[in-house]
Structure formats: C-alpha cells, structure tokens
Design a protein around this motif. Structure first.
Motif, mmCIF file in Angstrom:
data_model
loop_
_atom_site.group_PDB
_atom_site.id
_atom_site.type_symbol
_atom_site.label_atom_id
_atom_site.label_comp_id
_atom_site.label_asym_id
_atom_site.label_seq_id
_atom_site.Cartn_x
_atom_site.Cartn_y
_atom_site.Cartn_z
ATOM 1 N N MET A 1 7.686 70.635 23.994
ATOM 2 C CA MET A 1 8.558 71.704 24.409
ATOM 3 C C MET A 1 9.886 71.589 23.647
ATOM 4 S SD MET A 1 9.460 72.817 28.238
ATOM 5 C CE MET A 1 10.961 71.995 28.665
ATOM 6 N N ALA A 2 10.402 72.732 23.222
ATOM 7 C CA ALA A 2 11.654 72.740 22.466
ATOM 8 C C ALA A 2 12.840 72.431 23.365
ATOM 9 C CB ALA A 2 11.851 74.099 21.815
ATOM 10 N N VAL A 3 13.709 71.565 22.866
ATOM 11 C CA VAL A 3 14.893 71.175 23.618
ATOM 12 C C VAL A 3 16.118 71.662 22.857
ATOM 13 C CG1 VAL A 3 16.203 69.230 24.545
ATOM 14 C CG2 VAL A 3 13.713 69.121 24.460
ATOM 15 N N PRO A 4 17.041 72.353 23.528
ATOM 16 C CA PRO A 4 18.239 72.810 22.814
ATOM 17 C C PRO A 4 19.087 71.617 22.358
ATOM 18 C CG PRO A 4 18.403 73.303 25.159
ATOM 19 C CD PRO A 4 17.024 72.779 24.915
ATOM 20 N N LYS A 5 19.565 71.709 21.135
ATOM 21 C CA LYS A 5 20.372 70.621 20.584
ATOM 22 C C LYS A 5 21.825 70.791 20.975
ATOM 23 C CE LYS A 5 17.412 69.491 16.821
ATOM 24 N NZ LYS A 5 16.686 70.117 15.790
ATOM 25 N N LYS A 6 22.548 69.682 20.934
ATOM 26 C CA LYS A 6 23.974 69.743 21.237
ATOM 27 C C LYS A 6 24.706 70.433 20.087
ATOM 28 C CE LYS A 6 24.411 65.716 24.186
ATOM 29 N NZ LYS A 6 25.094 64.439 24.376
ATOM 30 N N ARG A 7 25.786 71.048 20.425
ATOM 31 C CA ARG A 7 26.576 71.760 19.434
ATOM 32 C C ARG A 7 27.311 70.759 18.533
ATOM 33 N NH1 ARG A 7 31.356 76.190 20.507
ATOM 34 N NH2 ARG A 7 31.896 76.368 18.329
ATOM 35 N N THR A 8 27.330 71.043 17.229
ATOM 36 C CA THR A 8 28.048 70.195 16.275
ATOM 37 C C THR A 8 29.551 70.424 16.434
ATOM 38 O OG1 THR A 8 26.209 70.484 14.748
ATOM 39 C CG2 THR A 8 28.212 69.567 13.836
ATOM 40 N N SER A 9 30.300 69.345 16.427
ATOM 41 C CA SER A 9 31.751 69.469 16.606
ATOM 42 C C SER A 9 32.384 70.145 15.391
ATOM 43 C CB SER A 9 32.382 68.099 16.807
ATOM 44 O OG SER A 9 32.299 67.349 15.621
ATOM 45 N N ARG A 10 33.543 70.725 15.615
ATOM 46 C CA ARG A 10 34.253 71.444 14.547
ATOM 47 C C ARG A 10 34.634 70.505 13.402
ATOM 48 N NH1 ARG A 10 36.917 76.044 13.319
ATOM 49 N NH2 ARG A 10 38.999 75.879 12.406
ATOM 50 N N SER A 11 35.032 69.281 13.743
ATOM 51 C CA SER A 11 35.452 68.338 12.698
ATOM 52 C C SER A 11 34.275 67.967 11.787
ATOM 53 C CB SER A 11 36.064 67.086 13.311
ATOM 54 O OG SER A 11 35.134 66.432 14.136
ATOM 55 N N LYS A 12 33.088 67.775 12.372
ATOM 56 C CA LYS A 12 31.915 67.464 11.548
ATOM 57 C C LYS A 12 31.568 68.631 10.645
ATOM 58 C CE LYS A 12 29.163 63.989 13.857
ATOM 59 N NZ LYS A 12 27.939 63.689 14.585
#
Length: 53
Positions: free
Chosen positions: A1-12
């Motif tokens: 099952m697909a799991v939503p990924k965490k959002r990448t931070s602005r600094s990265k």
C-alpha cells in the motif's frame, strides 16, 4: 500500500537547487575555457586547423 511521504524542508530544497545550478555553472565555465584555449591556439588536447585552404 502506498504511504504518503513527508514533505521536504525548504532548506533542503534550496540546497538541492543550488547544487543543481552550480553543476551547470562549472560545466559552462569548462566549456568556455576550452573554447578560449582552442581559439588562442593554446589547447594541448584539441588539434584544429585555423586556416582552411
């Protein structure tokens, strides 16, 4: 099952973007330097005839 990924931070995101831009900058610089050396005749890796007959 697909799991939503965490959002990448602005600094990265900004770091990745600058790395990507710098790659293009250095590639352009190398190409320009090579063109300059060919044009002036100082190139040791390229042989080209300046005068066509």
């Amino acid at each position: 099952m697909a799991v939503p990924k965490k959002r990448t931070s602005r600094s990265k995101k900004i770091i990745r973007k600058t790395v990507w831009k710098n790659k293009g900058y250095w590639t352009t610089l190398k190409a320009f330097s090579l063109a300059q050396s060919i044009f002036t005749g100082n190139s040791k890796s390229f042989f080209c005839n300046k005068y066509k007959r």
